[in-house]
Design a protein around this motif. Sequence first.
Motif, PDB file in Angstrom:
ATOM      1  N   ILE A  66     -12.646   0.616  -1.969  1.00  0.00           N
ATOM      2  CA  ILE A  66     -11.540  -0.255  -1.541  1.00  0.00           C
ATOM      3  C   ILE A  66     -11.999  -1.129  -0.378  1.00  0.00           C
ATOM      4  O   ILE A  66     -11.819  -2.350  -0.393  1.00  0.00           O
ATOM      5  CB  ILE A  66     -10.295   0.564  -1.128  1.00  0.00           C
ATOM      6  N   THR A  67     -12.601  -0.518   0.631  1.00  0.00           N
ATOM      7  CA  THR A  67     -13.013  -1.281   1.808  1.00  0.00           C
ATOM      8  C   THR A  67     -14.139  -2.258   1.469  1.00  0.00           C
ATOM      9  O   THR A  67     -14.212  -3.333   2.052  1.00  0.00           O
ATOM     10  CB  THR A  67     -13.422  -0.354   2.970  1.00  0.00           C
ATOM     11  N   ALA A  68     -15.008  -1.898   0.522  1.00  0.00           N
ATOM     12  CA  ALA A  68     -16.059  -2.825   0.099  1.00  0.00           C
ATOM     13  C   ALA A  68     -15.442  -4.057  -0.560  1.00  0.00           C
ATOM     14  O   ALA A  68     -15.889  -5.187  -0.337  1.00  0.00           O
ATOM     15  CB  ALA A  68     -17.026  -2.128  -0.852  1.00  0.00           C
ATOM     16  N   THR A  69     -14.398  -3.853  -1.346  1.00  0.00           N
ATOM     17  CA  THR A  69     -13.708  -4.982  -1.991  1.00  0.00           C
ATOM     18  C   THR A  69     -13.011  -5.844  -0.951  1.00  0.00           C
ATOM     19  O   THR A  69     -13.049  -7.071  -1.024  1.00  0.00           O
ATOM     20  CB  THR A  69     -12.680  -4.463  -3.020  1.00  0.00           C
ATOM     21  N   LEU A  70     -12.394  -5.190   0.047  1.00  0.00           N
ATOM     22  CA  LEU A  70     -11.700  -5.928   1.099  1.00  0.00           C
ATOM     23  C   LEU A  70     -12.669  -6.686   2.001  1.00  0.00           C
ATOM     24  O   LEU A  70     -12.341  -7.731   2.537  1.00  0.00           O
ATOM     25  CB  LEU A  70     -10.869  -4.972   1.966  1.00  0.00           C
ATOM     26  N   GLY A  71     -13.850  -6.124   2.210  1.00  0.00           N
ATOM     27  CA  GLY A  71     -14.816  -6.726   3.119  1.00  0.00           C
ATOM     28  C   GLY A  71     -14.685  -6.229   4.547  1.00  0.00           C
ATOM     29  O   GLY A  71     -15.325  -6.743   5.454  1.00  0.00           O
ATOM     30  N   TYR A  72     -13.852  -5.222   4.748  1.00  0.00           N
ATOM     31  CA  TYR A  72     -13.691  -4.614   6.073  1.00  0.00           C
ATOM     32  C   TYR A  72     -13.126  -3.207   5.912  1.00  0.00           C
ATOM     33  O   TYR A  72     -12.559  -2.877   4.879  1.00  0.00           O
ATOM     34  CB  TYR A  72     -12.772  -5.447   6.983  1.00  0.00           C
ATOM     35  N   MET A  73     -13.329  -2.379   6.939  1.00  0.00           N
ATOM     36  CA  MET A  73     -12.809  -1.014   6.906  1.00  0.00           C
ATOM     37  C   MET A  73     -11.309  -1.051   7.173  1.00  0.00           C
ATOM     38  O   MET A  73     -10.859  -1.647   8.138  1.00  0.00           O
ATOM     39  CB  MET A  73     -13.506  -0.149   7.959  1.00  0.00           C
ATOM     40  N   MET A  74     -10.582  -0.416   6.298  1.00  0.00           N
ATOM     41  CA  MET A  74      -9.135  -0.339   6.439  1.00  0.00           C
ATOM     42  C   MET A  74      -8.797   1.001   7.105  1.00  0.00           C
ATOM     43  O   MET A  74      -9.261   2.046   6.653  1.00  0.00           O
ATOM     44  CB  MET A  74      -8.484  -0.412   5.058  1.00  0.00           C
ATOM     45  N   PRO A  75      -8.004   0.980   8.173  1.00  0.00           N
ATOM     46  CA  PRO A  75      -7.618   2.255   8.783  1.00  0.00           C
ATOM     47  C   PRO A  75      -6.839   3.110   7.795  1.00  0.00           C
ATOM     48  O   PRO A  75      -6.059   2.611   6.993  1.00  0.00           O
ATOM     49  CB  PRO A  75      -6.723   1.851   9.954  1.00  0.00           C
ATOM     50  N   ILE A  76      -7.069   4.407   7.863  1.00  0.00           N
ATOM     51  CA  ILE A  76      -6.341   5.338   7.004  1.00  0.00           C
ATOM     52  C   ILE A  76      -5.752   6.429   7.895  1.00  0.00           C
ATOM     53  O   ILE A  76      -6.430   6.991   8.751  1.00  0.00           O
ATOM     54  CB  ILE A  76      -7.249   5.923   5.904  1.00  0.00           C
ATOM     55  N   VAL A  77      -4.471   6.674   7.736  1.00  0.00           N
ATOM     56  CA  VAL A  77      -3.762   7.699   8.495  1.00  0.00           C
ATOM     57  C   VAL A  77      -3.368   8.777   7.496  1.00  0.00           C
ATOM     58  O   VAL A  77      -2.721   8.488   6.492  1.00  0.00           O
ATOM     59  CB  VAL A  77      -2.500   7.112   9.191  1.00  0.00           C
ATOM     60  N   THR A  78      -3.779  10.007   7.770  1.00  0.00           N
ATOM     61  CA  THR A  78      -3.523  11.094   6.817  1.00  0.00           C
ATOM     62  C   THR A  78      -2.720  12.226   7.438  1.00  0.00           C
ATOM     63  O   THR A  78      -2.686  12.378   8.657  1.00  0.00           O
ATOM     64  CB  THR A  78      -4.852  11.677   6.290  1.00  0.00           C
ATOM     65  N   THR A  79      -2.067  12.988   6.584  1.00  0.00           N
ATOM     66  CA  THR A  79      -1.431  14.229   6.986  1.00  0.00           C
ATOM     67  C   THR A  79      -1.912  15.323   6.025  1.00  0.00           C
ATOM     68  O   THR A  79      -2.444  15.023   4.962  1.00  0.00           O
ATOM     69  CB  THR A  79       0.107  14.143   6.919  1.00  0.00           C
ATOM     70  N   VAL A  80      -1.716  16.544   6.411  1.00  0.00           N
ATOM     71  CA  VAL A  80      -2.160  17.677   5.603  1.00  0.00           C
ATOM     72  C   VAL A  80      -1.065  18.040   4.602  1.00  0.00           C
ATOM     73  O   VAL A  80       0.094  18.193   4.971  1.00  0.00           O
ATOM     74  CB  VAL A  80      -2.486  18.894   6.492  1.00  0.00           C
ATOM     75  N   GLY A  81      -1.458  18.162   3.352  1.00  0.00           N
ATOM     76  CA  GLY A  81      -0.537  18.596   2.310  1.00  0.00           C
ATOM     77  C   GLY A  81      -0.855  20.015   1.886  1.00  0.00           C
ATOM     78  O   GLY A  81      -1.828  20.627   2.331  1.00  0.00           O
ATOM     79  N   ASN A  82      -0.050  20.566   0.996  1.00  0.00           N
ATOM     80  CA  ASN A  82      -0.235  21.965   0.592  1.00  0.00           C
ATOM     81  C   ASN A  82      -1.574  22.174  -0.110  1.00  0.00           C
ATOM     82  O   ASN A  82      -2.213  23.216   0.052  1.00  0.00           O
ATOM     83  CB  ASN A  82       0.926  22.435  -0.293  1.00  0.00           C
ATOM     84  N   HIS A  83      -2.058  21.211  -0.894  1.00  0.00           N
ATOM     85  CA  HIS A  83      -3.350  21.385  -1.568  1.00  0.00           C
ATOM     86  C   HIS A  83      -4.518  21.240  -0.600  1.00  0.00           C
ATOM     87  O   HIS A  83      -5.587  21.786  -0.849  1.00  0.00           O
ATOM     88  CB  HIS A  83      -3.492  20.399  -2.731  1.00  0.00           C
ATOM     89  N   ASP A  84      -4.321  20.527   0.477  1.00  0.00           N
ATOM     90  CA  ASP A  84      -5.355  20.427   1.506  1.00  0.00           C
ATOM     91  C   ASP A  84      -5.483  21.741   2.260  1.00  0.00           C
ATOM     92  O   ASP A  84      -6.570  22.105   2.726  1.00  0.00           O
ATOM     93  CB  ASP A  84      -5.030  19.302   2.500  1.00  0.00           C
ATOM     94  N   ALA A  85      -4.389  22.470   2.370  1.00  0.00           N
ATOM     95  CA  ALA A  85      -4.377  23.729   3.121  1.00  0.00           C
ATOM     96  C   ALA A  85      -4.581  24.949   2.218  1.00  0.00           C
ATOM     97  O   ALA A  85      -4.639  26.067   2.715  1.00  0.00           O
ATOM     98  CB  ALA A  85      -3.050  23.867   3.876  1.00  0.00           C
TER      99      ALA A  85
END
Length: 116
Positions: free
Chosen positions: A94-113
Amino acid sequence: MNLKPNTKYLTKVFYNNQYWTNGIYKTLPNDTNTKIRMINGGDSGYCPGAVKLSKIVATLNPDIFFMGGDIAYDNNIPACSYTWDYFLNMYGQITATLGYMMPIVTTVGNHDAGLN
């Protein structure tokens, strides 16, 4: 740092006295009349549907990406940690297509834990 709004900056990553890579990031505008494009999602994982959706996301030219959990579906199993590589590679496309790094904000979900 005196960063200017709506400006692209080049960053270089050095580790262990070696140059590794660089990246471009873009600051957000400070004009309140300028719209900021936000993508909000969750339960991404890495599957054909997620790959297709990530290509669509790149065409929307988002400024920031919010992920509401269940990001890579590693299910908190060490043997499945490679799923993060797949997810981050998809994000990198995605960022390669955009040409810049896009900030990503994440939270923890049940599958992550590891809670199914």
